[in-house]
Design a protein around this motif. Structure first.
Motif, PDB file in Angstrom:
ATOM      1  N   LEU A  98       0.753  -1.251  -0.042  1.00 23.88           N
ATOM      2  CA  LEU A  98       0.052  -0.029  -0.090  1.00 23.88           C
ATOM      3  C   LEU A  98       0.938   1.325  -0.099  1.00 23.88           C
ATOM      4  O   LEU A  98       0.330   2.134  -0.444  1.00 23.88           O
ATOM      5  N   PHE A  99       1.816   1.059   0.827  1.00 26.83           N
ATOM      6  CA  PHE A  99       3.025   2.456   0.578  1.00 26.83           C
ATOM      7  C   PHE A  99       4.256   1.874   0.327  1.00 26.83           C
ATOM      8  O   PHE A  99       5.085   1.420   1.038  1.00 26.83           O
ATOM      9  N   PRO A 100       4.492   2.072  -0.935  1.00 26.65           N
ATOM     10  CA  PRO A 100       5.629   1.680  -1.505  1.00 26.65           C
ATOM     11  C   PRO A 100       7.044   2.107  -1.119  1.00 26.65           C
ATOM     12  O   PRO A 100       7.943   1.491  -0.933  1.00 26.65           O
ATOM     13  N   ALA A 101       7.039   3.516  -1.023  1.00 25.16           N
ATOM     14  CA  ALA A 101       8.036   4.310  -0.257  1.00 25.16           C
ATOM     15  C   ALA A 101       8.609   3.678   0.884  1.00 25.16           C
ATOM     16  O   ALA A 101       9.846   3.465   1.065  1.00 25.16           O
ATOM     17  N   PHE A 102       7.664   3.308   1.908  1.00 20.13           N
ATOM     18  CA  PHE A 102       8.198   2.493   2.987  1.00 20.13           C
ATOM     19  C   PHE A 102       8.560   1.031   2.994  1.00 20.13           C
ATOM     20  O   PHE A 102       9.667   0.589   3.539  1.00 20.13           O
ATOM     21  N   THR A 103       8.060   0.229   1.988  1.00 22.47           N
ATOM     22  CA  THR A 103       8.593  -0.643   1.470  1.00 22.47           C
ATOM     23  C   THR A 103      10.244  -0.719   1.036  1.00 22.47           C
ATOM     24  O   THR A 103      10.908  -1.443   1.507  1.00 22.47           O
ATOM     25  N   PHE A 104      10.380   0.317  -0.065  1.00 22.57           N
ATOM     26  CA  PHE A 104      11.672   0.360  -0.324  1.00 22.57           C
ATOM     27  C   PHE A 104      12.534   0.892   0.794  1.00 22.57           C
ATOM     28  O   PHE A 104      13.669   0.361   0.995  1.00 22.57           O
ATOM     29  N   LEU A 105      12.245   1.596   1.726  1.00 26.50           N
ATOM     30  CA  LEU A 105      12.998   1.894   2.778  1.00 26.50           C
ATOM     31  C   LEU A 105      13.309   0.857   3.745  1.00 26.50           C
ATOM     32  O   LEU A 105      14.497   0.538   4.119  1.00 26.50           O
ATOM     33  N   THR A 106      12.243   0.050   4.174  1.00 24.78           N
ATOM     34  CA  THR A 106      12.587  -1.095   5.060  1.00 24.78           C
ATOM     35  C   THR A 106      13.371  -2.042   4.468  1.00 24.78           C
ATOM     36  O   THR A 106      14.348  -2.706   5.113  1.00 24.78           O
ATOM     37  N   ASN A 107      13.117  -2.428   3.058  1.00 27.80           N
ATOM     38  CA  ASN A 107      14.110  -3.265   2.492  1.00 27.80           C
ATOM     39  C   ASN A 107      15.449  -2.868   2.275  1.00 27.80           C
ATOM     40  O   ASN A 107      16.488  -3.582   2.314  1.00 27.80           O
ATOM     41  N   SER A 108      15.636  -1.564   2.073  1.00 30.51           N
ATOM     42  CA  SER A 108      17.074  -1.162   1.860  1.00 30.51           C
ATOM     43  C   SER A 108      17.908  -1.217   3.376  1.00 30.51           C
ATOM     44  O   SER A 108      19.049  -1.520   3.416  1.00 30.51           O
ATOM     45  N   ILE A 109      17.037  -0.823   4.383  1.00 26.90           N
ATOM     46  CA  ILE A 109      17.670  -1.114   5.623  1.00 26.90           C
ATOM     47  C   ILE A 109      18.015  -2.342   5.928  1.00 26.90           C
ATOM     48  O   ILE A 109      19.180  -2.607   6.441  1.00 26.90           O
ATOM     49  N   LYS A 110      17.076  -3.403   5.637  1.00 24.00           N
ATOM     50  CA  LYS A 110      17.279  -4.919   5.892  1.00 24.00           C
ATOM     51  C   LYS A 110      18.594  -5.424   5.169  1.00 24.00           C
ATOM     52  O   LYS A 110      19.489  -5.855   5.732  1.00 24.00           O
TER      53      LYS A 110
END
Length: 307
Positions: free
Chosen positions: A292-304
């Motif tokens: 639903l919130f792609p930007a949040f997904t991009f952020l969390t996966n980049s951190i991971k």
């Protein structure tokens, strides 16, 4: 020559690997034989099963001697190398992968083969939904969670494998480049990347497979040996693939440089240089995930992945 729908029948080989699959293999073979598209051959390679899997296969071969071709390995090869052997033995123009314990929809082959009317298509795939304890888990269905990969942008496959072997069909001709498959490399990932360099991948956005999940499954088993390939070692193997576009090769070189630095970084901290690379290219690397919130997904996966 692969022509348009309604013209000549294209020979399709089914490549199946078996290992202690006696519990479900009859049901899977029944759904393969019930396909609404003619089968050229069913290649089955057994990886030294300790149950009566091979006896079941011999019974099926007795019923369909011109269709089934059985092979018994002299030693256990393991999941990916066994599939490499199976696809190498296929003679059809197109090859479809079959797990030993899934359930195929009746139109799986006919749905996928239509996509090969386009001569640029090197690999096609559909979607699968998890079958667990006899029940379908709709939330687990790929179409709810992912955008099925399409196109020829190899960069999208460098970090994460987006195609599952049990869903794919591909041209035998890609094996001239894709074989041998490097040790410990997931065969479906390797085939998909090679396919992007030789043409394009297309998808049928429907569920064509009920993918069974259980404790004895080779992929889901807790006894499965952890893949020893690191991110860096995988990227270096990808660099060996022929016909990568100049854009993909430049991206891969940059990815490798960051991965080399990342392996030397402290594991308890975020590698901010690697994080910046991932977040700058997140639409390419993580764009297949539906959120639903792609930007949040991009952020969390980049951190991971930067940890």
């Amino acid at each position: 020559m692969i022509l348009s729908k309604g013209s000549e029948i294209v020979p399709i080989s089914i490549a199946m690997c078996t290992y202690n699959g006696a519990k479900y293999i009859d049901e899977q073979l029944e759904t393969i034989l019930a396909q609404d598209y003619p089968l050229h051959e069913i290649i089955v390679v057994d990886d030294r099963s300790s149950d009566h899997t091979f006896k079941i296969l011999e019974d099926w071969q007795g019923k369909y001697p011109s269709l089934f071709k059985l092979y018994l390995n002299e030693e256990n090869l393991g999941f990916d190398k066994n599939f490499e052997k199976a696809i190498s033995l296929c003679s059809g123009d197109l090859i479809a992968i079959a797990d030993q314990d899934d359930v195929w929809m009746k139109d799986k082959l006919s749905s996928l083969v239509e996509l090969f009317a386009d001569q640029h298509v090197t690999l096609a795939h559909g979607a699968s939904i998890t079958l667990k304890n006899g029940n379908l888990h709709h939330f687990s269905g790929q179409l709810k969670r992912y955008k099925l990969f399409e196109g020829s942008d190899s960069r999208k496959l460098f970090l994460l494998n987006q195609l599952s072997g049990h869903n794919i069909m591909f041209r035998k001709s890609i094996l001239q480049q894709a074989i041998p498959i490097p040790d410990f490399m997931p065969y479906d990932w390797w085939l998909a990347l090679n396919a992007t360099t030789l043409g394009e991948i297309k998808a049928v956005k429907r569920y064509l497979v009920h993918h069974r999940k259980h404790g004895d499954n080779a992929f889901f088993s807790k006894k499965r040996i952890k893949n020893p390939l690191t991110l860096l070692s995988r990227l270096l193997l990808f660099k060996q693939i022929q016909n990568l576009s100049s854009e993909s090769r430049l991206f891969l070189d940059e990815f490798i440089a960051h991965a080399q630095q990342h392996e030397q970084a402290p594991t308890s901290k975020i590698d901010w240089h690697f994080f910046k690379f991932l977040i700058n290219h997140s639409k390419i690397i993580f764009g297949h995930k539906k959120r639903l919130f792609p930007a949040f997904t991009f952020l969390t996966n980049s951190i991971k992945f930067a940890k």
